[in-house]
Design an enzyme around this catalytic site. Structure first.
Site, PDB file in Angstrom:
ATOM      1  N   HIS A 243      34.235  -3.122  14.056  1.00 20.33           N
ATOM      2  CA  HIS A 243      34.772  -4.456  13.762  1.00 20.33           C
ATOM      3  C   HIS A 243      34.927  -4.685  12.253  1.00 20.33           C
ATOM      4  O   HIS A 243      36.020  -4.575  11.713  1.00 20.33           O
ATOM      5  CB  HIS A 243      33.875  -5.547  14.364  1.00 20.33           C
ATOM      6  CG  HIS A 243      33.810  -5.524  15.857  1.00 20.33           C
ATOM      7  ND1 HIS A 243      34.922  -5.556  16.647  1.00 20.33           N
ATOM      8  CD2 HIS A 243      32.761  -5.465  16.712  1.00 20.33           C
ATOM      9  CE1 HIS A 243      34.577  -5.531  17.921  1.00 20.33           C
ATOM     10  NE2 HIS A 243      33.266  -5.470  17.985  1.00 20.33           N
TER      11      HIS A 243
HETATM   12  C1  BDR Z   1      32.429  -9.940  15.040  1.00 21.15           C
HETATM   13  O1  BDR Z   1      31.305 -10.696  15.499  1.00 21.15           O
HETATM   14  C2  BDR Z   1      30.125 -10.262  14.880  1.00 21.15           C
HETATM   15  O2  BDR Z   1      29.134 -10.026  15.835  1.00 21.15           O
HETATM   16  C3  BDR Z   1      30.469  -8.998  14.152  1.00 21.15           C
HETATM   17  O3  BDR Z   1      29.708  -8.894  12.969  1.00 21.15           O
HETATM   18  C4  BDR Z   1      31.931  -9.110  13.878  1.00 21.15           C
HETATM   19  O4  BDR Z   1      32.165  -9.776  12.678  1.00 21.15           O
HETATM   20  C5  BDR Z   1      33.014  -9.156  16.184  1.00 21.15           C
HETATM   21  O5  BDR Z   1      33.447 -10.019  17.196  1.00 21.15           O
END
Ligand code: BDR
Ligand code: CA
Length: 315
Positions: A243
Site C-alpha cells: 500500500h
Molecule cells: C491503508 O490503510 C492503512 O492500514 C495502511 O497503512 C494504508 O495506508 C491501506 O488501506
C-alpha cells in the site's frame, strides 16, 4: 531532487514507505507529518520520532490531527498494525528527538509557502491534516507541485474496499477530509487499492530484504511479522500488499503506473461512507455539477515487478 512532505499514520506499511523515501537519492524527505489512523496520534508520532532517531533522519516531524473533521473516530486498527501501530515492536522510552512545535497543518502551510511550486505532498493516512491546511490557507492549492494520495478504491480490477465492501481505510477514516482534498483545484494522483493490491511483498521477498538491506531491512522484517500474521489469518495470504510504499514509487517513477483522469468525489455518509467515485466519461448529466470539478488522476494499473525491483534496489 524532489522535495516531499510525507503525511502518515505509522503504521507498518507506513514505516516501509518512510524508510524507502528516506533511502532513495531522488527524494528529499523534508518532513514527516503525522495523523491518527492505524494508531492513535500519540503512538503514530512516537513511531515517527523513533524512526528519525534510530536511522538519523534529518526530516522534521510535525504532529497532526487526533481525529477526523466531522465523523466519529473509527479507532486504531489494532488487528492490522498492533496496539502501538508497529506490530510487536514498542518504541523505546528514551526518544530524545522532538516534534516541531507547530501542528502538522500549519507546518505544511509554512513549508509550502516557503518553497512555492516545489513540494509534493504524499499522503498515506487519513486526509485530515491536508484538509485542515487547505481550509486555513486555500492559496496553498496553487503552490503545491502535486498531491499523491494512497487511498480509495474505484472498483477496477474487481478491487473494492478493505474496511467495508466499498471503502478503503484512509478514506473511510475521514471521508469529509478526502472529499475536500479531491475537490480542490490542485493536481491530485490517487494510488488506491486498485493498484496497491496488484503488488505483493511475499514472505520470501521480506526475508531477502532482511538479509540484504542491513539495519533497515532487519527493521522492516521485524515490524512486518505482526502484519504478516494478520494477512495469513484474516486474508489468507503469505505476504502483504504494497500500500503505502506504492505512493512513494509513483513519485520516483510515475511511468510504472497507468492513470485515468476525471473528477473524484467521496461518499461522506450512509452505508457506502468512504466510497470513492470518479466521473471519467464525457457524458453530460442532468446535474451538471460534475463538469465544473477539477480532473484528478486515479491509478488503474501498475508494473508490479518493476515496483518490487525498485523498492528492493533502493533499500
Ligand atoms: C491503508 O490503510 C492503512 O492500514 C495502511 O497503512 C494504508 O495506508 C491501506 O488501506
Ligand atoms: Ca498508512
Amino acid at each position: 531532487t524532489t522535495k516531499i512532505i510525507l503525511d502518515t499514520d505509522p503504521g507498518i506499511d507506513d514505516a516501509m514507505a518512510i524508510l524507502f523515501a528516506e533511502a532513495h537519492p531522488a527524494l528529499d524527505l523534508v518532513a514527516i507529518t503525522t495523523v491518527y489512523g492505524n494508531a492513535t496520534i500519540d503512538n503514530a508520532t512516537r513511531n515517527a520520532l523513533y524512526l528519525k532517531q534510530k536511522f538519523n533522519f534529518t526530516a522534521d516531524i510535525a504532529k497532526g490531527a487526533s481525529k477526523p473533521l466531522h465523523r466519529p473516530p473509527v479507532g486504531a486498527t489494532v488487528v492490522v498494525h498492533g496496539e502501538t501501530g508497529f506490530g510487536d515492536l514498542t518504541a523505546p522510552d528514551d526518544i530524545t528527538e522532538q516534534a516541531d512545535p507547530r501542528p502538522a497543518y500549519q507546518y505544511i502551510i509554512d513549508t509550502v509557502k516557503a518553497n512555492p511550486g516545489e513540494i509534493i505532498l504524499v499522503t498515506v493516512g487519513p486526509l485530515t491534516n491536508i484538509a485542515l491546511a487547505l481550509e486555513a490557507a486555500p492559496e496553498i492549492a496553487g503552490l503545491v507541485k502535486e498531491v499523491v494520495v494512497m487511498g480509495g478504491a474505484f472498483g477496477m480490477n474487481d478491487h473494492r474496499g478493505n474496511v467495508t465492501p466499498y471503502a478503503e481505510a484512509n478514506i473511510h477514516d475521514d471521508p469529509h477530509a478526502a472529499d475536500i482534498v479531491f475537490c480542490a483545484s490542485w493536481p491530485v494522483v490517487i494510488i488506491g487499492l486498485d493498484v496497491t493490491e496488484q503488488s505483493f511483498f511475499t514472505g520470501q521477498y521480506l526475508d531477502e530484504l532482511r538479509d540484504d538491506a542491513g539495519e533497515v531491512g532487519q527493521f522492516i522484517w521485524d515490524v512486518s511479522r505482526y502484519y504478516l500474521r494478520f494477512y495469513s489469518q484474516k486474508v489468507g495470504l503469505n505476504g502483504c500488499h504494497v500500500h503505502d510504499p506504492s505512493a512513494i514509487v509513483y513519485v520516483i517513477n510515475p511511468d510504472l503506473f497507468t492513470l485515468r483522469e476525471g473528477a473524484v468525489r467521496v461518499v461522506t455518509d450512509g452505508p457506502a461512507e468512504g466510497m470513492t467515485i470518479q466521473k471519467f466519461d464525457d457524458r453530460k448529466y442532468m446535474n451538471d455539477e460534475w463538469s465544473s470539478m477539477p480532473n484528478q488522476r486515479v491509478g488503474i494499473a501498475v508494473d508490479d515487478q518493476a515496483l518490487l525491483k525498485l523498492y528492493r534496489e533502493s533499500l
